[in-house]
Design a protein around this motif. Structure first.
Motif, PDB file in Angstrom:
ATOM      1  N   UNK A 114      -2.345  -3.288  -9.728  1.00 49.79           N
ATOM      2  CA  UNK A 114      -1.870  -2.056 -10.365  1.00 49.79           C
ATOM      3  C   UNK A 114      -1.405  -1.044  -9.325  1.00 49.79           C
ATOM      4  N   UNK A 115      -0.554  -0.138  -9.781  1.00 47.65           N
ATOM      5  CA  UNK A 115      -0.066   0.928  -8.904  1.00 47.65           C
ATOM      6  C   UNK A 115      -0.932   2.176  -9.091  1.00 47.65           C
ATOM      7  N   UNK A 116      -1.393   2.722  -7.980  1.00 42.45           N
ATOM      8  CA  UNK A 116      -2.237   3.919  -8.011  1.00 42.45           C
ATOM      9  C   UNK A 116      -1.416   5.166  -7.699  1.00 42.45           C
ATOM     10  N   UNK A 117      -1.886   6.276  -8.255  1.00 42.04           N
ATOM     11  CA  UNK A 117      -1.233   7.563  -8.021  1.00 42.04           C
ATOM     12  C   UNK A 117      -2.227   8.560  -7.432  1.00 42.04           C
ATOM     13  N   UNK A 118      -1.686   9.590  -6.839  1.00 41.04           N
ATOM     14  CA  UNK A 118      -2.523  10.600  -6.201  1.00 41.04           C
ATOM     15  C   UNK A 118      -3.348  11.345  -7.238  1.00 41.04           C
ATOM     16  N   UNK A 119      -4.642  11.501  -6.929  1.00 43.21           N
ATOM     17  CA  UNK A 119      -5.527  12.275  -7.797  1.00 43.21           C
ATOM     18  C   UNK A 119      -5.725  13.664  -7.216  1.00 43.21           C
ATOM     19  N   UNK A 120      -6.949  13.957  -6.802  1.00 45.50           N
ATOM     20  CA  UNK A 120      -7.248  15.280  -6.258  1.00 45.50           C
ATOM     21  C   UNK A 120      -7.420  15.215  -4.741  1.00 45.50           C
ATOM     22  N   UNK A 121      -7.151  16.331  -4.098  1.00 47.26           N
ATOM     23  CA  UNK A 121      -7.387  16.480  -2.663  1.00 47.26           C
ATOM     24  C   UNK A 121      -8.471  17.529  -2.473  1.00 47.26           C
ATOM     25  N   UNK A 122      -9.552  17.135  -1.804  1.00 44.83           N
ATOM     26  CA  UNK A 122     -10.652  18.059  -1.522  1.00 44.83           C
ATOM     27  C   UNK A 122     -10.830  18.167  -0.014  1.00 44.83           C
ATOM     28  N   UNK A 123     -10.840  19.392   0.491  1.00 49.80           N
ATOM     29  CA  UNK A 123     -11.046  19.632   1.920  1.00 49.80           C
ATOM     30  C   UNK A 123     -12.232  20.575   2.066  1.00 49.80           C
ATOM     31  N   UNK A 124     -13.241  20.153   2.815  1.00 54.04           N
ATOM     32  CA  UNK A 124     -14.453  20.955   2.947  1.00 54.04           C
ATOM     33  C   UNK A 124     -14.820  21.143   4.416  1.00 54.04           C
ATOM     34  N   UNK A 125     -15.619  22.196   4.663  1.00 49.36           N
ATOM     35  CA  UNK A 125     -16.155  22.431   5.996  1.00 49.36           C
ATOM     36  C   UNK A 125     -15.318  23.351   6.859  1.00 49.36           C
ATOM     37  N   UNK A 148     -10.370   2.948 -10.982  1.00 50.64           N
ATOM     38  CA  UNK A 148      -9.684   1.784 -11.535  1.00 50.64           C
ATOM     39  C   UNK A 148      -9.246   1.983 -12.976  1.00 50.64           C
ATOM     40  N   UNK A 149      -9.874   2.922 -13.667  1.00 48.65           N
ATOM     41  CA  UNK A 149      -9.479   3.178 -15.052  1.00 48.65           C
ATOM     42  C   UNK A 149      -8.288   4.129 -15.114  1.00 48.65           C
ATOM     43  N   UNK A 150      -8.357   5.211 -14.361  1.00 47.06           N
ATOM     44  CA  UNK A 150      -7.262   6.178 -14.349  1.00 47.06           C
ATOM     45  C   UNK A 150      -6.136   5.757 -13.408  1.00 47.06           C
ATOM     46  N   UNK A 151      -6.438   4.799 -12.520  1.00 46.73           N
ATOM     47  CA  UNK A 151      -5.483   4.350 -11.498  1.00 46.73           C
ATOM     48  C   UNK A 151      -5.026   5.522 -10.632  1.00 46.73           C
ATOM     49  N   UNK A 190       0.813  -1.210   0.000  1.00 50.08           N
ATOM     50  CA  UNK A 190       0.000   0.000   0.000  1.00 50.08           C
ATOM     51  C   UNK A 190       0.846   1.259   0.000  1.00 50.08           C
ATOM     52  N   UNK A 191       1.979   1.211   0.691  1.00 52.36           N
ATOM     53  CA  UNK A 191       2.866   2.382   0.712  1.00 52.36           C
ATOM     54  C   UNK A 191       3.492   2.641  -0.651  1.00 52.36           C
ATOM     55  N   UNK A 192       3.473   1.634  -1.510  1.00 53.47           N
ATOM     56  CA  UNK A 192       4.016   1.791  -2.859  1.00 53.47           C
ATOM     57  C   UNK A 192       2.911   1.938  -3.901  1.00 53.47           C
ATOM     58  N   UNK A 193       1.695   2.216  -3.430  1.00 54.07           N
ATOM     59  CA  UNK A 193       0.598   2.486  -4.350  1.00 54.07           C
ATOM     60  C   UNK A 193      -0.176   1.274  -4.819  1.00 54.07           C
ATOM     61  N   UNK A 194       0.191   0.101  -4.359  1.00 52.52           N
ATOM     62  CA  UNK A 194      -0.509  -1.118  -4.774  1.00 52.52           C
ATOM     63  C   UNK A 194      -1.616  -1.407  -3.756  1.00 52.52           C
ATOM     64  N   UNK A 195      -2.775  -0.798  -3.998  1.00 53.93           N
ATOM     65  CA  UNK A 195      -3.858  -0.831  -3.025  1.00 53.93           C
ATOM     66  C   UNK A 195      -4.653  -2.127  -3.054  1.00 53.93           C
ATOM     67  N   UNK A 196      -4.544  -2.877  -4.136  1.00 47.43           N
ATOM     68  CA  UNK A 196      -5.362  -4.086  -4.277  1.00 47.43           C
ATOM     69  C   UNK A 196      -4.511  -5.347  -4.284  1.00 47.43           C
ATOM     70  N   UNK A 240       3.090   8.648  -6.609  1.00 50.17           N
ATOM     71  CA  UNK A 240       2.641   7.321  -6.179  1.00 50.17           C
ATOM     72  C   UNK A 240       1.849   7.477  -4.889  1.00 50.17           C
ATOM     73  N   UNK A 241       0.648   6.895  -4.846  1.00 53.48           N
ATOM     74  CA  UNK A 241      -0.209   7.069  -3.675  1.00 53.48           C
ATOM     75  C   UNK A 241       0.255   6.161  -2.543  1.00 53.48           C
ATOM     76  N   UNK A 242       0.628   6.772  -1.443  1.00 54.97           N
ATOM     77  CA  UNK A 242       1.049   6.048  -0.243  1.00 54.97           C
ATOM     78  C   UNK A 242      -0.176   5.863   0.647  1.00 54.97           C
ATOM     79  N   UNK A 243      -0.636   4.619   0.767  1.00 56.83           N
ATOM     80  CA  UNK A 243      -1.869   4.348   1.505  1.00 56.83           C
ATOM     81  C   UNK A 243      -1.756   4.654   2.992  1.00 56.83           C
ATOM     82  N   UNK A 244      -0.544   4.787   3.498  1.00 56.47           N
ATOM     83  CA  UNK A 244      -0.369   5.078   4.922  1.00 56.47           C
ATOM     84  C   UNK A 244      -0.342   6.579   5.203  1.00 56.47           C
TER      85      UNK A 244
END
Length: 207
Positions: free
Chosen positions: A128-139, A195-198, A96-102, A159-163
């Motif tokens: 597959x390896x996932x990468x960071x997409x968007x960050x949304x912060x609300x409220x 899953x399409x854009x990873x 997960x720390x290397x972006x492999x969430x599944x 690369x998205x770090x799941x931790x």
């Protein structure tokens, strides 16, 4: 019975097996439980096993030594089933720390009854390896949102770090909650893997 199996596995009885329980009404006048029901729960404890080795297949992102270090088992030690489970979970966290969430692990224990050793054949499906997409912060206030976004280290395409989200929440968000007076329990998070854009979109909300 399900609650008892972990107790045996922790002690190296990896093949412990409970058979179907039987019950009978106590009619013996000398019994302390006359008219009650006695239940017998047969169990086959099996041998106490020690750890032999792990045999890896399918891994490319993490090497055999890296996987072994994450698993944390040493040859000859008690094959503590709960420790093995914890080690397998640590491997998935490492992926997960290397972006492999599944990532998935298929384990096949091979028992050597003569030596009372167990070898784990572990097939790794890294996914597959996932990468960071968007960050949304609300409220939050606009100034707080801008400040928190400036502290967020994962940039789009990294690369998205799941931790990382848990680390961010523990450090930055709790500190910010103290400043704003908002209790941490009122802050929620949501992950949206594509899953399409990873990619993984992250949303942090103050409710």
């Amino acid at each position: 019975m399900a609650n008892l199996i972990p107790i045996y596995r922790e002690r190296g009885h990896l093949r412990a097996n409970f058979r179907a329980p039987s019950a009978k009404i106590e009619s013996d006048t000398t019994s302390n439980c006359k008219g009650g029901v006695s239940v017998t729960l047969p169990i086959e404890e099996g041998s106490v096993y020690s750890w032999g080795k792990a045999e890896w297949a399918g891994n490319a992102v993490l090497s055999n030594p890296e996987l072994g270090a994450a698993l944390g088992m040493k040859a000859g030690e008690l094959a503590n089933g709960l420790k093995i489970d914890k080690g397998l979970a640590s491997i998935q966290e490492a992926y997960g720390r290397k972006g492999h969430l599944a990532s998935r692990l298929k384990t096949t224990p091979v028992f050597e009854d003569a030596s009372r050793l167990v070898t784990y054949q572990i097939e790794v499906k890294e996914g597959s390896q996932y990468r960071m997409g968007t960050l949304t912060i609300t409220g939050f206030s606009e100034s707080t949102i801008n400040r928190l976004k400036s502290k967020w280290k994962l940039q789009p395409g990294d690369v998205y770090d799941a931790s990382y989200l848990k680390e961010f929440m523990k450090k930055e968000m709790v500190l910010d909650a103290r400043e704003t007076g908002a209790p941490p329990k009122s802050i929620s998070t949501e992950l949206k893997p594509d899953r399409q854009k990873l990619t993984v979109d992250v949303t942090i909300s103050l409710k």
